[in-house]
Design a protein around this motif. Structure first.
Motif, PDB file in Angstrom:
ATOM      1  N   ASP A  67      12.997   0.260   9.978  1.00  0.00           N
ATOM      2  CA  ASP A  67      12.110  -0.146   9.005  1.00  0.00           C
ATOM      3  C   ASP A  67      11.269   1.176   8.661  1.00  0.00           C
ATOM      4  OD1 ASP A  67      10.458  -1.670   7.288  1.00  0.00           O
ATOM      5  OD2 ASP A  67       9.117  -2.194   8.861  1.00  0.00           O
TER       6      ASP A  67
ATOM      7  N   TRP B  89      19.529  -5.044   9.853  1.00  0.00           N
ATOM      8  CA  TRP B  89      18.998  -3.812   9.352  1.00  0.00           C
ATOM      9  C   TRP B  89      20.006  -2.613   9.725  1.00  0.00           C
ATOM     10  CZ3 TRP B  89      13.789  -3.392   7.853  1.00  0.00           C
ATOM     11  CH2 TRP B  89      12.953  -4.557   7.860  1.00  0.00           C
TER      12      TRP B  89
ATOM     13  N   TYR C 171      18.121  -2.888   4.468  1.00  0.00           N
ATOM     14  CA  TYR C 171      17.908  -4.248   5.188  1.00  0.00           C
ATOM     15  C   TYR C 171      18.451  -5.185   4.010  1.00  0.00           C
ATOM     16  CZ  TYR C 171      14.997  -8.757   5.708  1.00  0.00           C
ATOM     17  OH  TYR C 171      14.650  -9.860   5.973  1.00  0.00           O
TER      18      TYR C 171
END
Length: 288
Positions: free
Chosen positions: A143, A105, A39
């Motif tokens: 994530d 991301w 990220y």
């Protein structure tokens, strides 16, 4: 000078290459393995030039700012809500816009299943820019992959990260099939509005008017893009918020019902039971 990494607030995980080689010889990570993930927020001066390509497929999801990518002399612009997909063994050069650097991301994926998923995302084998229908879901998958790799590099966490990578590529494959030159931006805007205003009444005519479409056209387009109707989508958003409040707070059921837009706590409870097979109270007890 362009920087490959080193941005304030970044997250970055890169597996050792011997571990990658070992995992790619072992099921189930031989099918799909997340080898790198990260990220980069407001990544000023970010860029990567790979004249000899990369051995893995690369996915970059832009959530803010602007980026650019050059492949075979073609320069593409990547904006918020776009995913840049680069197949393996494809020389490329991508970089952040100098005036409005992107926030991204990203992950790299290798394995025997990657080519199958990419055959849907980019049938001609070139780079692709996909309009992501649900950016929150795509970001959540990356994530999760980063989080698993941050814990450690044991095989169970490699498998978990690979599952997140498969989810992302499958989502992009579905989005690529759905895109088909359909005007999806009005639906994306409506989805964002519903996510932020889930407690308000859902009036399809008003959403359609804001999008500049007739109610029937808007409803059909929304169902095509989202896979469900407007009211059903709003209910799913409300139920997701209800589950979160049941687990993370001690609010009573009637207060949670009002918070998510149900004035009648009994109606909320019946709706929750139909969706989850248990009452809100039973759900809370099962999670605590």
């Amino acid at each position: 000078m362009l920087m490959p990494d080193g941005f304030p607030g970044q997250r970055l995980r890169v597996l050792p290459r011997p571990l990658v080689a070992s995992a790619l010889r072992r099921a189930p990570t031989s099918g799909l393995l997340v080898t790198d993930a990260g990220y980069f927020p407001s990544a000023a001066n970010h860029g990567m030039h790979r004249p000899r390509s990369a051995p893995e497929a690369i996915v970059i999801v832009c959530t803010d700012g602007v980026g650019h990518c050059e492949v075979d002399g073609r320069v593409s612009v990547i904006r918020p809500g776009n995913a840049l997909v680069l197949p393996p063994s494809r020389p490329h050069f991508y970089w952040a816009d100098s005036r409005d650097p992107w926030t991204i991301w990203w992950l790299h994926a290798a394995g025997s299943q990657v080519s199958e998923l990419l055959s849907v995302v980019t049938p001609d084998g070139g780079e692709a820019i996909i309009e992501v229908r649900d950016v929150y879901r795509a970001v959540s998958a990356i994530d999760d992959a980063i989080g698993f790799l941050e814990r450690d590099e044991t095989f169970p966490h490699l498998i978990s990260a690979s599952g997140a990578g498969w989810t992302l590529l499958a989502q992009l494959a579905a989005d690529a099939l759905t895109e088909a030159h359909q005007p999806t931006e009005p639906v994306r805007q409506a989805q964002e509005y519903l996510r932020h205003n889930f407690a308000k009444p859902v009036i399809v005519k008003e959403l359609a008017r804001t999008a500049g479409l007739s109610p029937s056209h808007f409803a059909a387009l929304f169902r095509m893009v989202a896979g469900c109707g407007v009211v059903e989508y709003a209910k799913r958003v409300r139920m997701a918020r209800a589950r979160e409040l049941l687990v993370t707070t001690s609010r009573d059921i009637s207060e949670i019902a009002r918070t998510i837009g149900y004035n009648d706590a009994f109606y909320f409870s019946r709706t929750f039971r139909r969706e989850h097979g248990c009452s809100p109270s039973e759900y809370r007890r099962g999670k605590n």
